[in-house]
Design a protein around this motif. Sequence first.
Motif, PDB file in Angstrom:
ATOM      1  N   VAL A 186     -48.060 -14.184  23.800  1.00  2.38           N
ATOM      2  CA  VAL A 186     -46.888 -14.911  24.374  1.00  2.38           C
ATOM      3  C   VAL A 186     -46.148 -13.710  25.094  1.00  2.38           C
ATOM      4  N   SER A 187     -45.628 -14.035  26.280  1.00  2.00           N
ATOM      5  CA  SER A 187     -44.912 -12.766  27.041  1.00  2.00           C
ATOM      6  C   SER A 187     -43.781 -13.388  27.885  1.00  2.00           C
ATOM      7  N   GLY A 188     -42.569 -12.853  27.819  1.00  2.00           N
ATOM      8  CA  GLY A 188     -41.395 -12.920  28.323  1.00  2.00           C
ATOM      9  C   GLY A 188     -40.701 -14.190  28.087  1.00  2.00           C
ATOM     10  N   ARG A 189     -40.836 -14.639  26.801  1.00  2.00           N
ATOM     11  CA  ARG A 189     -40.374 -15.864  26.399  1.00  2.00           C
ATOM     12  C   ARG A 189     -40.053 -15.845  25.137  1.00  2.00           C
ATOM     13  N   ARG A 190     -38.798 -16.223  24.539  1.00  2.00           N
ATOM     14  CA  ARG A 190     -38.229 -16.493  23.395  1.00  2.00           C
ATOM     15  C   ARG A 190     -39.086 -17.477  22.551  1.00  2.00           C
ATOM     16  N   ALA A 191     -38.781 -17.385  21.149  1.00  2.00           N
ATOM     17  CA  ALA A 191     -39.634 -18.425  20.345  1.00  2.00           C
ATOM     18  C   ALA A 191     -39.361 -19.615  20.385  1.00  2.00           C
ATOM     19  N   GLU A 233     -35.156  -5.585  29.054  1.00  2.00           N
ATOM     20  CA  GLU A 233     -33.963  -5.640  29.732  1.00  2.00           C
ATOM     21  C   GLU A 233     -34.183  -7.215  30.643  1.00  2.00           C
ATOM     22  N   ASP A 234     -34.919  -8.076  29.622  1.00  2.00           N
ATOM     23  CA  ASP A 234     -35.340  -9.451  30.128  1.00  2.00           C
ATOM     24  C   ASP A 234     -34.161 -10.519  29.829  1.00  2.00           C
ATOM     25  N   PRO A 235     -33.463 -11.046  30.891  1.00  2.00           N
ATOM     26  CA  PRO A 235     -32.353 -11.938  30.624  1.00  2.00           C
ATOM     27  C   PRO A 235     -32.660 -13.015  30.043  1.00  2.00           C
ATOM     28  N   LYS A 236     -34.084 -13.316  30.181  1.00  2.00           N
ATOM     29  CA  LYS A 236     -34.432 -14.977  29.677  1.00  2.00           C
ATOM     30  C   LYS A 236     -34.838 -14.581  28.201  1.00  2.00           C
ATOM     31  N   ALA A 237     -35.120 -13.700  27.696  1.00  2.00           N
ATOM     32  CA  ALA A 237     -35.618 -13.459  26.239  1.00  2.00           C
ATOM     33  C   ALA A 237     -35.342 -12.302  25.760  1.00  2.00           C
ATOM     34  N   SER A 238     -34.156 -12.200  24.635  1.00  2.00           N
ATOM     35  CA  SER A 238     -33.751 -11.088  24.019  1.00  2.00           C
ATOM     36  C   SER A 238     -34.896 -10.607  23.109  1.00  2.00           C
ATOM     37  N   ILE A 239     -34.618  -9.533  22.497  1.00  2.00           N
ATOM     38  CA  ILE A 239     -35.797  -8.915  21.614  1.00  2.00           C
ATOM     39  C   ILE A 239     -35.592  -9.717  20.350  1.00  2.00           C
ATOM     40  N   HIS A 265     -37.858  -9.462  33.463  1.00  2.00           N
ATOM     41  CA  HIS A 265     -38.616 -10.838  33.052  1.00  2.00           C
ATOM     42  C   HIS A 265     -40.135 -10.315  33.402  1.00  2.00           C
ATOM     43  N   PHE A 266     -40.342  -9.910  34.448  1.00  2.00           N
ATOM     44  CA  PHE A 266     -41.601  -9.782  34.865  1.00  2.00           C
ATOM     45  C   PHE A 266     -42.243  -8.169  34.543  1.00  2.00           C
ATOM     46  N   PHE A 267     -41.907  -7.643  33.451  1.00  2.00           N
ATOM     47  CA  PHE A 267     -42.120  -6.515  33.140  1.00  2.00           C
ATOM     48  C   PHE A 267     -43.675  -6.312  33.252  1.00  2.00           C
ATOM     49  N   LEU A 268     -44.464  -7.197  33.018  1.00  2.00           N
ATOM     50  CA  LEU A 268     -45.851  -7.354  32.902  1.00  2.00           C
ATOM     51  C   LEU A 268     -46.538  -6.691  34.218  1.00  2.00           C
ATOM     52  N   ASP A 269     -45.717  -7.005  35.498  1.00  2.00           N
ATOM     53  CA  ASP A 269     -46.343  -6.490  36.644  1.00  2.00           C
ATOM     54  C   ASP A 269     -46.317  -4.734  36.667  1.00  2.00           C
ATOM     55  N   GLN A 270     -45.312  -4.205  36.036  1.00  2.00           N
ATOM     56  CA  GLN A 270     -45.208  -2.979  36.052  1.00  2.00           C
ATOM     57  C   GLN A 270     -46.115  -2.069  35.000  1.00  2.00           C
TER      58      GLN A 270
END
Length: 250
Positions: free
Chosen positions: A122-127, A201-207, A230-235
Motif C-alpha cells: 500500500v502506497s501513499g494512503r493512511r490506514a 512530505e505527503d499531505p494526504k497521509a502522515s507517517i 504524495h507521488f513520491f513513487l514517481d521519483q
Amino acid sequence: MLSTADQTDLWVRRYHPAPHARSRLLCLPHAGGSATYFFGVSRALSPRVEVLAVQYPGRQDRRSEPFVETIGELADRVVGAIGSQLDDRPLALFGHSMGAVLAFEVATRLERTGTVAAALFVSGRRAPCTHRAETVHLKDDNGILDEVRSLNGTDSRIMADDELIRMALPSIRADYKAIETYRYEPAPPLRSPIQAMVGDEDPKASIPEVRRWAEHTSAGFTLHVFPGGHFFLDQHVTAVLDKITGGLPG
C-alpha cells in the motif's frame, strides 16, 4: 451478461504477458488514474512477475461506461473480474492512494472466499482505520483541478491541455467521491503481510497514520518512508520496485 473472461478483459490489462512468472501482482490506480500508470511497472518486473493493471470504468477505452462511485462496489467488481487469475500462481496486490484502500478491500473479499493474497503493498494512503473528513468531490471543477495540481501526480502535458483535463474531470470527481465517502467496517486482520510506503512530505497521509496499517494484518508489517510528497513513487521507482519484489514469494 458478460462472461468471466469478458469481465477480465474489461477490468484487467496484461501489458507484458509472463506465462512462466512465479507470481502475479495486481495493481490498482489512484483517484483519476488508469491502468496505463503501471505500464512501466509491468515492463520492469516482467518476466519474473506478471503485472495485472486494473482499468476502472469511465476512462480511456472504458470512457463510455458509467463510473463506479463507491469503494465497496469497485472491490466487488474487481474480485469478480479476477477470478480466473487466482488458481495457478500466488497473487499479490499493490495500490497507490485510493488504490491502496481498494487493494485492501479486494484482499479482504478474497480472504472471505478462501484466497489469501501473498502480500499487500500500500502506497501513499493512511490506514483504513483512520479517517479524515474530506470533500474535494463536492468542489467545483476549478477546486478539483487545484487539488490535483497540488499533488503533482498528473502528467504535466495533460494538465497543460485544458480540453484533456476537462475530459478527465468526471472520472477524477467520481473517484474522489468513492474514496472520500469510504468508511472502514471493522473486520479481522488480514492473513497477508502488509508493506506500506509513504513520502515524508505527503499531505494526504502522515507517517503515524500510515503506520496504523499494522493493525490490519496478523502476518507482519513493514513501513518504508521515502523522501517526497504524495507521488513520491514517481521519483523512487527503482527503490519501490525493489521493496515489492523483495516481498513477493519465489
